[in-house]
Write a protein that holds these residues in place. Structure first.
Motif, PDB file in Angstrom:
ATOM      1  N   ALA B  55       0.727  -1.188   0.054  1.00  0.00           N
ATOM      2  CA  ALA B  55      -0.136  -0.107  -0.041  1.00  0.00           C
ATOM      3  C   ALA B  55       0.767   1.308  -0.130  1.00  0.00           C
ATOM      4  O   ALA B  55       0.612   2.182  -0.565  1.00  0.00           O
ATOM      5  CB  ALA B  55      -0.984  -0.057   1.239  1.00  0.00           C
ATOM      6  N   GLU B  56       2.065   1.246   0.595  1.00  0.00           N
ATOM      7  CA  GLU B  56       3.022   2.224   0.672  1.00  0.00           C
ATOM      8  C   GLU B  56       3.465   2.512  -0.727  1.00  0.00           C
ATOM      9  O   GLU B  56       3.615   3.581  -1.498  1.00  0.00           O
ATOM     10  CB  GLU B  56       4.024   1.873   1.651  1.00  0.00           C
ATOM     11  CG  GLU B  56       3.612   2.273   2.999  1.00  0.00           C
ATOM     12  CD  GLU B  56       4.636   1.893   4.246  1.00  0.00           C
ATOM     13  OE1 GLU B  56       4.533   2.301   5.251  1.00  0.00           O
ATOM     14  OE2 GLU B  56       5.599   1.116   3.707  1.00  0.00           O
ATOM     15  N   ARG B  57       3.843   1.543  -1.413  1.00  0.00           N
ATOM     16  CA  ARG B  57       4.326   1.460  -2.726  1.00  0.00           C
ATOM     17  C   ARG B  57       3.431   1.898  -3.759  1.00  0.00           C
ATOM     18  O   ARG B  57       3.863   2.697  -4.727  1.00  0.00           O
ATOM     19  CB  ARG B  57       4.815   0.061  -3.376  1.00  0.00           C
ATOM     20  CG  ARG B  57       6.261  -0.457  -3.150  1.00  0.00           C
ATOM     21  CD  ARG B  57       6.646  -1.642  -3.851  1.00  0.00           C
ATOM     22  NE  ARG B  57       5.944  -2.643  -3.591  1.00  0.00           N
ATOM     23  CZ  ARG B  57       6.204  -3.397  -2.413  1.00  0.00           C
ATOM     24  NH1 ARG B  57       7.617  -3.245  -1.592  1.00  0.00           N
ATOM     25  NH2 ARG B  57       5.749  -4.641  -2.118  1.00  0.00           N
ATOM     26  N   SER B  58       2.215   1.776  -3.624  1.00  0.00           N
ATOM     27  CA  SER B  58       1.215   1.975  -4.392  1.00  0.00           C
ATOM     28  C   SER B  58       0.720   3.516  -4.312  1.00  0.00           C
ATOM     29  O   SER B  58       0.001   4.075  -5.159  1.00  0.00           O
ATOM     30  CB  SER B  58      -0.039   1.041  -4.502  1.00  0.00           C
ATOM     31  OG  SER B  58      -0.875   1.121  -3.348  1.00  0.00           O
ATOM     32  N   GLY B  59       0.971   3.945  -3.159  1.00  0.00           N
ATOM     33  CA  GLY B  59       0.706   5.380  -2.814  1.00  0.00           C
ATOM     34  C   GLY B  59      -0.739   5.513  -2.150  1.00  0.00           C
ATOM     35  O   GLY B  59      -1.366   6.632  -1.680  1.00  0.00           O
ATOM     36  N   ALA B  60      -1.423   4.177  -1.785  1.00  0.00           N
ATOM     37  CA  ALA B  60      -2.825   4.278  -1.083  1.00  0.00           C
ATOM     38  C   ALA B  60      -2.611   4.753   0.442  1.00  0.00           C
ATOM     39  O   ALA B  60      -3.346   5.330   0.876  1.00  0.00           O
ATOM     40  CB  ALA B  60      -3.127   2.874  -1.215  1.00  0.00           C
ATOM     41  N   ALA B 149      -1.455  -9.246  -1.633  1.00  0.00           N
ATOM     42  CA  ALA B 149      -0.132  -9.137  -0.857  1.00  0.00           C
ATOM     43  C   ALA B 149      -0.122  -9.959   0.375  1.00  0.00           C
ATOM     44  O   ALA B 149       0.816 -10.672   0.729  1.00  0.00           O
ATOM     45  CB  ALA B 149       0.011  -7.709  -0.381  1.00  0.00           C
ATOM     46  N   ASN B 150      -1.244 -10.551   0.726  1.00  0.00           N
ATOM     47  CA  ASN B 150      -1.450 -11.423   1.801  1.00  0.00           C
ATOM     48  C   ASN B 150      -0.857 -12.932   1.448  1.00  0.00           C
ATOM     49  O   ASN B 150       0.059 -13.449   1.982  1.00  0.00           O
ATOM     50  CB  ASN B 150      -2.907 -11.687   2.338  1.00  0.00           C
ATOM     51  CG  ASN B 150      -3.210 -12.670   3.291  1.00  0.00           C
ATOM     52  OD1 ASN B 150      -2.488 -13.448   3.513  1.00  0.00           O
ATOM     53  ND2 ASN B 150      -4.625 -12.740   3.728  1.00  0.00           N
ATOM     54  N   ALA B 151      -1.370 -13.530   0.450  1.00  0.00           N
ATOM     55  CA  ALA B 151      -1.343 -14.620  -0.085  1.00  0.00           C
ATOM     56  C   ALA B 151       0.478 -14.522  -0.850  1.00  0.00           C
ATOM     57  O   ALA B 151       1.334 -15.428  -0.529  1.00  0.00           O
ATOM     58  CB  ALA B 151      -1.945 -15.208  -1.154  1.00  0.00           C
ATOM     59  N   GLY B 152       0.673 -13.039  -1.256  1.00  0.00           N
ATOM     60  CA  GLY B 152       2.025 -12.997  -1.658  1.00  0.00           C
ATOM     61  C   GLY B 152       3.183 -13.180  -0.745  1.00  0.00           C
ATOM     62  O   GLY B 152       4.325 -13.726  -1.168  1.00  0.00           O
ATOM     63  N   ALA B 153       2.878 -12.795   0.340  1.00  0.00           N
ATOM     64  CA  ALA B 153       3.907 -12.799   1.636  1.00  0.00           C
ATOM     65  C   ALA B 153       4.335 -14.430   1.997  1.00  0.00           C
ATOM     66  O   ALA B 153       5.243 -14.773   2.068  1.00  0.00           O
ATOM     67  CB  ALA B 153       3.329 -12.159   2.863  1.00  0.00           C
ATOM     68  N   HIS B 154       3.153 -15.240   1.774  1.00  0.00           N
ATOM     69  CA  HIS B 154       3.497 -16.683   1.952  1.00  0.00           C
ATOM     70  C   HIS B 154       4.274 -17.256   0.591  1.00  0.00           C
ATOM     71  O   HIS B 154       4.823 -18.187   0.723  1.00  0.00           O
ATOM     72  CB  HIS B 154       2.053 -17.463   2.365  1.00  0.00           C
ATOM     73  CG  HIS B 154       1.616 -16.956   3.617  1.00  0.00           C
ATOM     74  ND1 HIS B 154       2.177 -16.916   4.759  1.00  0.00           N
ATOM     75  CD2 HIS B 154       0.502 -16.053   3.849  1.00  0.00           C
ATOM     76  CE1 HIS B 154       1.492 -16.680   5.923  1.00  0.00           C
ATOM     77  NE2 HIS B 154       0.436 -15.933   5.229  1.00  0.00           N
ATOM     78  N   TYR B 155       3.712 -16.655  -0.631  1.00  0.00           N
ATOM     79  CA  TYR B 155       4.389 -17.097  -1.768  1.00  0.00           C
ATOM     80  C   TYR B 155       5.680 -16.948  -1.718  1.00  0.00           C
ATOM     81  O   TYR B 155       6.654 -17.773  -2.171  1.00  0.00           O
ATOM     82  CB  TYR B 155       3.757 -16.642  -3.093  1.00  0.00           C
ATOM     83  CG  TYR B 155       4.141 -16.918  -4.250  1.00  0.00           C
ATOM     84  CD1 TYR B 155       3.518 -18.169  -5.055  1.00  0.00           C
ATOM     85  CD2 TYR B 155       5.329 -16.635  -4.985  1.00  0.00           C
ATOM     86  CE1 TYR B 155       3.949 -18.667  -6.083  1.00  0.00           C
ATOM     87  CE2 TYR B 155       5.630 -16.936  -6.347  1.00  0.00           C
ATOM     88  CZ  TYR B 155       5.104 -17.771  -6.844  1.00  0.00           C
ATOM     89  OH  TYR B 155       5.467 -18.502  -7.988  1.00  0.00           O
TER      90      TYR B 155
END
Lengths: 90, 316
Positions: B55-60, B149-155
């Motif tokens: 979210a920081e990267r995307s600016g959200a 990004a939730n699943a991505g953290a585990h991937y």
């Protein structure tokens, strides 16, 4: 081939308030047909367009039937079939 | 490596511990991935850090923002720590039937809690959070149930760690909540070892939690990908507690209740491998430690008493 089917609160209007009922069949589909014969209206709540309703989970002895053939999942005498609505975790 | 620049840098890299006493045979072995060794004591530090950084990267998410999230506990606690260190506000929407420790921890970190009704479980928390998000458009909902990004953290974390520590892995067993752990880790493992079995242990609660008004109020997380899984067990509080205590008594691991449910499924998988005469290396997740559940009485009295006390509570 009798199995015990556990009915969630939300579907007990179809079973006269009973928490669990007996049913017969050698597959889940047959069990659901037998349930429908004795507790009219249940099938339409469980099955949509030939497969299990998206928000209904069914377990045979605690294993999710979606990984065991879905409606064609085998059941045998003495098994426990548990029906639950899908809820969030996390 | 045991030195980190800050607590946030210490997420992940958890130990994988063999369980020689619980393993049914020398050929069918159980391994515990100790996710309670993360900074706030649960596996949720992984997805939370990944979701915030994305979210920081995307600016959200910009400095001074308020984060909003529906959570039954561990995600909220991880968010509260990260928000504190990074300077964000936090509002957690939590079902009222979660343990006292979770509420106290969130309050200690300075998070605001909005309670949702017990009936309907986390479904109601999700619905309430979505309402609050509409009413407060400047708040940022990371939405763990649908955030890639939730699943991505585990991937990118849990999966590679497991494969590196246990190249002979045959089964991965974890809890099913947001589905992020199973989908992310499972996807990575199956890409590298297509035959790996990915097995979910889903908590089965008391009837109160399933108290929906109609089936269409049901909920399947957007992240859920059924094709990654090969099996899914529903585990009630009695079996979860029984296995939680067994893990402590036999292997010395003081885990939370959801881990007992996961161990129950892992042992079922192990028994099947033994029956087939197959070798297996079964890795399962210890999602958190037992501290946050002491007030529920999970570790005291008989199993029947403890199980009855848990009825109506969200223990995973």
């Amino acid at each position: 081939m009798a199995v015990t089917v556990s009915i969630p609160t939300i579907l007990r209007t179809h079973t006269g308030g009973q928490k669990s009922v007996e049913a017969k069949g050698s597959t889940l589909a047959e069990v659901i047909e037998d349930l429908e014969a004795n507790h009219g209206g249940l099938k339409a709540r469980l099955v949509k367009e030939g497969s299990l309703h998206r928000f209904v989970n069914v377990y045979v002895n605690d294993e999710d039937v979606r990984f065991a053939g879905g409606l064609e999942a085998a059941v045998k005498d003495g098994d426990t079939v548990t029906i639950l609505p899908a809820v969030a975790g996390g | 490596m045991a030195r980190y620049e800050s607590l946030l840098d210490a997420v992940g890299g958890t130990p994988l511990v063999g369980l020689p006493r619980l393993s049914p045979s020398p050929d069918v072995r159980l391994w515990a991935k100790l996710e309670d060794r993360n900074p706030t004591g649960s596996i949720k530090d992984r997805p939370v850090l990944a979701m915030i950084e994305e979210a920081e990267r995307s600016g959200a998410l910009t400095p001074g923002c308020t984060i909003l999230e529906p959570t039954s506990g561990n995600t909220g606690i991880a968010l509260a720590m990260a928000a504190k260190l990074k300077g964000y506000g936090l509002v957690c929407v939590m079902p009222e039937n979660t343990s006292a420790e979770r509420k106290q921890l969130l309050q200690a970190y300075g998070a605001r809690i909005v309670f949702s009704p017990a009936a309907g479980g986390s479904n109601q928390a999700v619905a309430r959070a979505k309402e609050l998000a509409e009413q407060n458009p400047d708040w940022v909902m990371l939405y763990q149930y649908g955030n890639a990004a939730n699943a991505g953290a585990h991937y990118s974390g849990t999966g590679p760690e497991l494969l590196k520590d246990l190249p002979t892995i045959t089964h991965f067993v974890a809890g099913l909540g947001t589905t992020g752990t199973l989908v992310g880790t499972g996807r990575y493992l199956r890409e590298h070892k297509p035959d790996v079995q990915v097995v979910a242990a889903e908590p089965r609660y008391g009837e109160l939690v399933y108290g929906l008004r109609n089936l269409d109020e049901g909920f399947v997380p957007e992240l859920y990908d059924e094709t990654v899984l090969t099996g899914r067990y529903s585990v009630g509080s009695y079996d979860a507690l029984r296995r939680t205590r067994q893990l402590l008594e036999v292997e010395g691991i003081f885990a939370g209740i959801s881990t007992g449910a996961i161990l129950h499924a892992a042992l079922a998988v192990a028994e099947k491998a033994v029956a087939r005469g197959e070798a297996a290396d079964i890795a399962f997740v210890v999602a958190d430690a037992g501290w946050k559940y002491l007030s529920t009485g999970a570790y005291a009295g008989t199993l029947d008493e403890a199980s009855a006390r848990l009825d109506g509570h969200l223990w995973a």
